[in-house]
Design a protein around this motif. Structure first.
Motif, PDB file in Angstrom:
ATOM      1  N   GLN A  31       0.827  -1.307  -0.132  1.00  0.00           N
ATOM      2  CA  GLN A  31      -0.041  -0.120   0.033  1.00  0.00           C
ATOM      3  C   GLN A  31       0.964   1.415   0.047  1.00  0.00           C
ATOM      4  O   GLN A  31       0.496   2.381  -0.720  1.00  0.00           O
ATOM      5  CB  GLN A  31      -1.010   0.044   1.230  1.00  0.00           C
ATOM      6  N   PRO A  32       2.026   1.403   0.715  1.00  0.00           N
ATOM      7  CA  PRO A  32       2.731   2.498   0.698  1.00  0.00           C
ATOM      8  C   PRO A  32       3.417   2.868  -0.676  1.00  0.00           C
ATOM      9  O   PRO A  32       3.944   3.871  -1.057  1.00  0.00           O
ATOM     10  CB  PRO A  32       3.995   2.169   1.550  1.00  0.00           C
ATOM     11  N   PHE A  33       3.315   1.872  -1.504  1.00  0.00           N
ATOM     12  CA  PHE A  33       3.734   2.022  -3.022  1.00  0.00           C
ATOM     13  C   PHE A  33       2.850   2.115  -4.004  1.00  0.00           C
ATOM     14  O   PHE A  33       3.193   1.828  -5.198  1.00  0.00           O
ATOM     15  CB  PHE A  33       4.694   1.087  -3.150  1.00  0.00           C
ATOM     16  N   ALA A  34       1.525   2.395  -3.480  1.00  0.00           N
ATOM     17  CA  ALA A  34       0.374   2.297  -4.374  1.00  0.00           C
ATOM     18  C   ALA A  34       0.630   3.226  -5.705  1.00  0.00           C
ATOM     19  O   ALA A  34       0.052   2.890  -6.731  1.00  0.00           O
ATOM     20  CB  ALA A  34      -0.819   2.503  -3.660  1.00  0.00           C
ATOM     21  N   HIS A  35       1.064   4.522  -5.325  1.00  0.00           N
ATOM     22  CA  HIS A  35       1.371   5.355  -6.445  1.00  0.00           C
ATOM     23  C   HIS A  35       2.296   4.933  -7.829  1.00  0.00           C
ATOM     24  O   HIS A  35       2.356   5.438  -8.719  1.00  0.00           O
ATOM     25  CB  HIS A  35       1.869   6.695  -5.839  1.00  0.00           C
ATOM     26  N   LEU A  36       3.033   3.785  -7.195  1.00  0.00           N
ATOM     27  CA  LEU A  36       3.930   3.512  -8.525  1.00  0.00           C
ATOM     28  C   LEU A  36       3.331   2.279  -9.356  1.00  0.00           C
ATOM     29  O   LEU A  36       3.801   2.033 -10.509  1.00  0.00           O
ATOM     30  CB  LEU A  36       5.231   2.674  -7.760  1.00  0.00           C
ATOM     31  N   PHE A  37       1.979   1.736  -9.090  1.00  0.00           N
ATOM     32  CA  PHE A  37       1.289   0.981  -9.946  1.00  0.00           C
ATOM     33  C   PHE A  37       0.723   1.762 -11.033  1.00  0.00           C
ATOM     34  O   PHE A  37       0.067   3.105 -11.067  1.00  0.00           O
ATOM     35  CB  PHE A  37       0.340   0.131  -9.094  1.00  0.00           C
ATOM     36  N   PRO A  38       0.876   1.146 -12.311  1.00  0.00           N
ATOM     37  CA  PRO A  38       0.496   2.099 -13.469  1.00  0.00           C
ATOM     38  C   PRO A  38      -0.938   2.111 -13.436  1.00  0.00           C
ATOM     39  O   PRO A  38      -1.556   1.574 -12.762  1.00  0.00           O
ATOM     40  CB  PRO A  38       1.137   1.197 -14.667  1.00  0.00           C
ATOM     41  N   THR A  39      -1.575   3.003 -14.415  1.00  0.00           N
ATOM     42  CA  THR A  39      -2.981   3.439 -14.369  1.00  0.00           C
ATOM     43  C   THR A  39      -3.655   2.754 -15.442  1.00  0.00           C
ATOM     44  O   THR A  39      -4.910   3.038 -15.881  1.00  0.00           O
ATOM     45  CB  THR A  39      -3.299   5.073 -14.238  1.00  0.00           C
ATOM     46  N   ASP A  40      -2.971   2.092 -16.430  1.00  0.00           N
ATOM     47  CA  ASP A  40      -3.582   1.254 -17.522  1.00  0.00           C
ATOM     48  C   ASP A  40      -2.489   0.140 -17.831  1.00  0.00           C
ATOM     49  O   ASP A  40      -1.440  -0.012 -17.335  1.00  0.00           O
ATOM     50  CB  ASP A  40      -3.504   2.599 -18.849  1.00  0.00           C
ATOM     51  N   GLY A  41      -2.799  -0.411 -18.706  1.00  0.00           N
ATOM     52  CA  GLY A  41      -2.252  -1.625 -19.183  1.00  0.00           C
ATOM     53  C   GLY A  41      -2.703  -2.930 -18.313  1.00  0.00           C
ATOM     54  O   GLY A  41      -3.975  -2.838 -18.242  1.00  0.00           O
ATOM     55  N   THR A  42      -1.808  -4.024 -18.446  1.00  0.00           N
ATOM     56  CA  THR A  42      -2.546  -5.441 -17.988  1.00  0.00           C
ATOM     57  C   THR A  42      -1.809  -5.666 -16.808  1.00  0.00           C
ATOM     58  O   THR A  42      -0.615  -5.384 -16.378  1.00  0.00           O
ATOM     59  CB  THR A  42      -2.220  -6.380 -19.112  1.00  0.00           C
ATOM     60  N   ALA A  43      -2.720  -6.667 -16.119  1.00  0.00           N
ATOM     61  CA  ALA A  43      -2.039  -6.947 -14.815  1.00  0.00           C
ATOM     62  C   ALA A  43      -2.443  -8.623 -14.630  1.00  0.00           C
ATOM     63  O   ALA A  43      -3.529  -9.069 -15.220  1.00  0.00           O
ATOM     64  CB  ALA A  43      -2.562  -6.537 -13.689  1.00  0.00           C
ATOM     65  N   LEU A  44      -1.644  -9.367 -13.828  1.00  0.00           N
ATOM     66  CA  LEU A  44      -2.031 -10.659 -13.755  1.00  0.00           C
ATOM     67  C   LEU A  44      -1.763 -10.695 -12.261  1.00  0.00           C
ATOM     68  O   LEU A  44      -0.887 -10.414 -11.526  1.00  0.00           O
ATOM     69  CB  LEU A  44      -0.847 -11.609 -14.177  1.00  0.00           C
ATOM     70  N   ASP A  45      -2.698 -11.341 -11.407  1.00  0.00           N
ATOM     71  CA  ASP A  45      -2.739 -11.546 -10.120  1.00  0.00           C
ATOM     72  C   ASP A  45      -2.800 -13.249  -9.892  1.00  0.00           C
ATOM     73  O   ASP A  45      -3.700 -13.938 -10.236  1.00  0.00           O
ATOM     74  CB  ASP A  45      -4.315 -11.042  -9.306  1.00  0.00           C
ATOM     75  N   VAL A  46      -1.529 -13.897  -9.482  1.00  0.00           N
ATOM     76  CA  VAL A  46      -1.523 -15.094  -9.208  1.00  0.00           C
ATOM     77  C   VAL A  46      -1.852 -15.854  -7.988  1.00  0.00           C
ATOM     78  O   VAL A  46      -1.443 -15.013  -6.959  1.00  0.00           O
ATOM     79  CB  VAL A  46       0.164 -15.359  -9.487  1.00  0.00           C
ATOM     80  N   ALA A  47      -2.661 -16.602  -7.693  1.00  0.00           N
ATOM     81  CA  ALA A  47      -3.585 -17.191  -6.701  1.00  0.00           C
ATOM     82  C   ALA A  47      -4.386 -15.934  -6.077  1.00  0.00           C
ATOM     83  O   ALA A  47      -4.006 -15.567  -5.010  1.00  0.00           O
ATOM     84  CB  ALA A  47      -2.382 -17.688  -5.604  1.00  0.00           C
ATOM     85  N   CYS A  48      -5.000 -15.355  -6.683  1.00  0.00           N
ATOM     86  CA  CYS A  48      -6.002 -14.255  -6.471  1.00  0.00           C
ATOM     87  C   CYS A  48      -6.920 -14.002  -5.336  1.00  0.00           C
ATOM     88  O   CYS A  48      -7.404 -13.254  -5.045  1.00  0.00           O
ATOM     89  CB  CYS A  48      -6.583 -13.606  -7.771  1.00  0.00           C
ATOM     90  N   GLY A  49      -7.124 -15.544  -4.863  1.00  0.00           N
ATOM     91  CA  GLY A  49      -8.253 -15.567  -3.833  1.00  0.00           C
ATOM     92  C   GLY A  49      -9.585 -14.963  -4.213  1.00  0.00           C
ATOM     93  O   GLY A  49      -9.903 -15.124  -5.273  1.00  0.00           O
TER      94      GLY A  49
END
Ligand SMILES: C[S@@+](CC[C@H](N)C(=O)[O-])C[C@H]1O[C@@H](n2cnc3c(N)ncnc32)[C@H](O)[C@@H]1O
Length: 180
Positions: A31-49
């Protein structure tokens, strides 16, 4: 994974109250690094629960694919995404014992609270150049050794070809945030 393990995860998810839209958030360590996550593009959540992190990524603007062994969790993730109006999040059942399902390189790869060393190489290659990798797992540091716990330094070594932005290892948890 054995059917027993799958049933155990299904049972655990069935016993939880449904995730609410407010539960859509990054795992605490990132969470302290949320601003580093891009605002477009693609993502993969491995073992996403239940898809709470995937929904956060989708709300941020990413198109997200989540995989998990538990059909109950995957169904709950789909419901959560629908309730949040996240058309950019999709989920599928996959047994990661069989490897990472094939796909194009992504801008963000998240694997939270799940560790399978056999996936490290596939995860490294799945992040596109310049993309972000966020991995957390149980750790032996500050806890007793166990099959699913990362050894001291293990995560940093596994992703040593990436530029580490931040990492931590304490109180039974290890995590690394890195850029390829
Ligand atoms: C501790 S939970 C973490 C879930 C989610 N990433 C989070 O942080 O809330 C571990 C997840 O791994 C999934 N899992 C365990 N073994 C798996 C396997 N062989 N293939 C796919 N998913 C698996 C479980 O169903 C569970 O959802």
């Amino acid at each position: 994974m054995s059917d027993d393990d799958r049933d155990r995860w299904d049972g655990r998810y069935r016993s939880l109250p449904p995730a609410e839209p407010d539960d859509g958030r990054l795992p605490t360590v990132f969470q302290p690094f949320a601003h580093l996550f891009p605002t477009d593009g693609t993502a993969l959540d491995v073992a996403c629960g239940r898809g709470t992190a995937a929904v956060w990524l989708a709300r941020r603007g990413l198109t997200v694919r989540g995989y998990d062994i538990s059909p109950v969790a995957v169904a709950q993730a789909g419901v959560l995404a629908q309730r949040c109006g996240c058309t950019g999040a999709s989920f599928a059942v996959a047994d990661l014992d069989d490897g990472l399902p094939p796909g194009d390189p992504v801008d963000v790869l998240l694997c939270a609270n799940f560790r399978d060393r056999r996936l490290d190489e596939a995860m490294r290659y799945r992040v596109r150049a310049g993309g972000l990798l966020a991995v957390s797992a149980l750790s032996e540091v500050g806890a007793t050794p166990g099959r699913y716990r990362a050894a001291p330094g293990e995560l940093r070594r596994a992703f040593s070809t990436f530029d580490v932005i931040a990492s931590g290892e304490a109180d039974g948890q290890a995590w690394v945030l890195a850029r390829r």
